[in-house]
Write an enzyme that holds these catalytic residues in place. Structure first.
Site: not given
Length: 275
Positions: A5, A41
Site C-alpha cells: 500500500h 498521497h
C-alpha cells in the site's frame, strides 16, 4: 495477490517486494489541466505511515518500468500487478475523460516504452468516484487511437469508493467495460478504523455467481493477523497492506498453506478463479 500500500517513491518498490509483496498500489494526483503530476498521497493517510513521500509521475513510471522489465538491472520478477489509485477528486465528470486520455499517453510513453519492451506488470486503474467513469473511456480510447489497443489486455478496472455494487456495475457499463472484463472490486477503509466484511461477502458472492460482473475481489488496508485470517476465510483474491510480511506469515499457517498460494506472472488476474 499481496498488494503493498502507498508505494509512492521509487525506492519503496524494492522495500515492499522484499517484504513479500507481488503487487503495489501507487497514488496518482492531477494538476489543474487533468494531467497526472505526482505519485503522492498526502494527509490524512494510514496510521503509522508517512503521508508525504512523492515522485514526479514520469520518474516513478520509469522506475516502475525498470522494476518490471526482464533483463533490467532493477528487475523484480515477483512484481506482477500495479494498482494506480487515481486521486480524481479535483477532476470533474467533464474533465475525467481528458484525464484518462492523458494518463494513458503517459503510461504508453514512460511505462510501456512506446509499446516496445516496456514493463510487463498488469495494471489496474482504480477510481474513487463512479461519476468519473469517463476516465476509463478516455484511457481506452487513447490507447486505441495510438494503435496500441493490444495493451488493454494488460489493464483492469476498479471503483474504490465502497459504492453500491449495482451502481458500480452501471458505471463500468457506461465506460464501455463489460461484466467480468478485467474487473477488480475493492472494499475497505484506512487501517486506523475497523470495517465489517459485509460488503466483501456481497462482492465475493457476486464474483462467484453465474451473472456477476466481478473478476477479482480485494480488501484494503489491513495488517492485523486476525483481520487477515478473516479476509482469507472470506475468499478474497487480494489483500492490500502496509505490512506484506504479515500476509506472507498468515499464508504459511497450517489452515491456509494448502488453500492459497502467492500469484505469479502466469496467473491471469482477469480470470475468474474457480474454487
Amino acid at each position: 495477490w499481496i498488494m503493498g500500500h502507498m508505494v509512492n517513491e521509487i525506492y519503496q518498490i524494492d522495500e515492499f517486494v522484499d517484504l513479500g509483496a507481488n503487487s503495489i498500489e501507487t497514488d496518482i494526483t492531477f494538476d489543474d489541466d487533468a494531467m497526472a503530476e505526482y505519485s503522492y498521497h498526502g494527509v490524512p493517510c494510514d496510521c503509522m505511515r508517512w503521508c508525504h513521500k512523492w515522485e514526479y509521475v514520469n520518474d516513478f513510471l520509469e522506475g516502475l518500468r525498470r522494476a518490471t522489465t526482464p533483463g533490467d538491472s532493477k528487475y523484480r520478477k515477483q512484481l506482477i500487478l500495479v494498482v494506480f489509485d487515481l486521486k480524481t477528486g479535483d477532476l470533474s465528470s467533464s474533465t475525467a475523460y481528458k484525464g484518462g486520455k492523458l494518463f494513458a499517453e503517459k503510461l504508453l510513453r514512460y511505462y510501456w516504452n512506446g509499446g516496445s519492451n516496456g514493463g510487463r506488470a498488469y495494471i489496474i486503474i482504480s477510481i474513487p468516484d463512479i461519476d468519473h467513469y469517463a476516465f476509463i473511456s478516455g484511457f481506452r480510447d487513447a490507447l486505441k487511437k495510438s494503435g496500441h489497443e493490444d495493451l488493454l489486455a494488460k489493464v483492469g478496472y476498479d471503483f474504490s469508493g465502497n459504492d453500491d455494487l449495482n451502481s458500480i456495475r452501471g458505471a463500468l457499463h457506461k465506460a464501455g467495460v463489460k461484466d467480468r472484463e478485467h474487473v477488480w472490486q475493492s472494499d475497505g477503509i484506512t487501517n486506523c478504523l475497523l470495517r465489517s466484511l459485509d460488503r466483501v461477502n456481497e462482492a465475493v458472492k457476486n464474483r462467484d455467481s453465474s451473472n456477476g460482473y466481478i473478476s477479482k475481489m480485494y480488501y484494503w488496508t489491513i495488517e492485523k493477523y486476525a483481520t487477515v485470517r478473516d479476509a482469507l476465510n472470506a475468499e478474497v483474491d487480494g489483500i492490500m497492506t502496509n505490512y506484506p510480511d504479515v500476509i506472507v506469515n498468515v499464508l504459511n499457517e497450517d489452515s491456509f498453506k494448502n488453500r492459497f498460494r502467492m500469484a505469479t506472472f502466469d496467473d491471469n488476474p482477469w480470470e475468474l478463479f474457480k474454487r
